[in-house]
Design a protein around this motif. Structure first.
Motif: not given
Length: 111
Positions: A51-54, A81-85
């Motif tokens: 998993i990478v950020t962009d 930056s999105r909250p964890r599900l």
């Protein structure tokens, strides 16, 4: 995989945020190895994914994979930056049988 991880380590300062992976190394099985084969069938190659950020980090990780001769690396782009599900308990499947969610738990990922 060792060559890929070494390449990531060499270039870690270039990433906006270090890649997380392989995903399977960040999971623990609740009942030991009892469900390992079944879960590998369910999740397949995602256990070896990163998993990478962009997109920029995606391209850098793809370059590391090429350097390590690691073909067909699955890379997931996720904005951290999105909250964890968090799935509320009442929304989980109500069954007497184990589910993938009930037998796999994430380990803590440091940032």
């Amino acid at each position: 995989m060792i060559l890929l991880l070494s390449c990531i380590e060499r270039h870690h300062q270039k990433f906006r945020r270090p890649p997380i992976g392989p995903i399977g190394s960040h999971l623990t099985l609740v009942q030991g190895e009892m469900w390992a084969v079944a879960l590998e069938g369910v999740f397949g190659k995602l256990l070896n994914a990163f998993i990478v950020t962009d997109h920029t980090d995606f391209l850098l990780l793809r370059q590391c994979a090429r350097e390590a001769n690691y073909n067909h690396l699955h890379i997931i782009i996720y904005g951290f930056s999105r909250p964890r599900l968090n799935i509320p308990h009442h929304m989980l499947p109500q069954t007497n049988h184990p589910t993938a969610i009930s037998v796999v738990h994430p380990t803590t990922i440091s940032s």
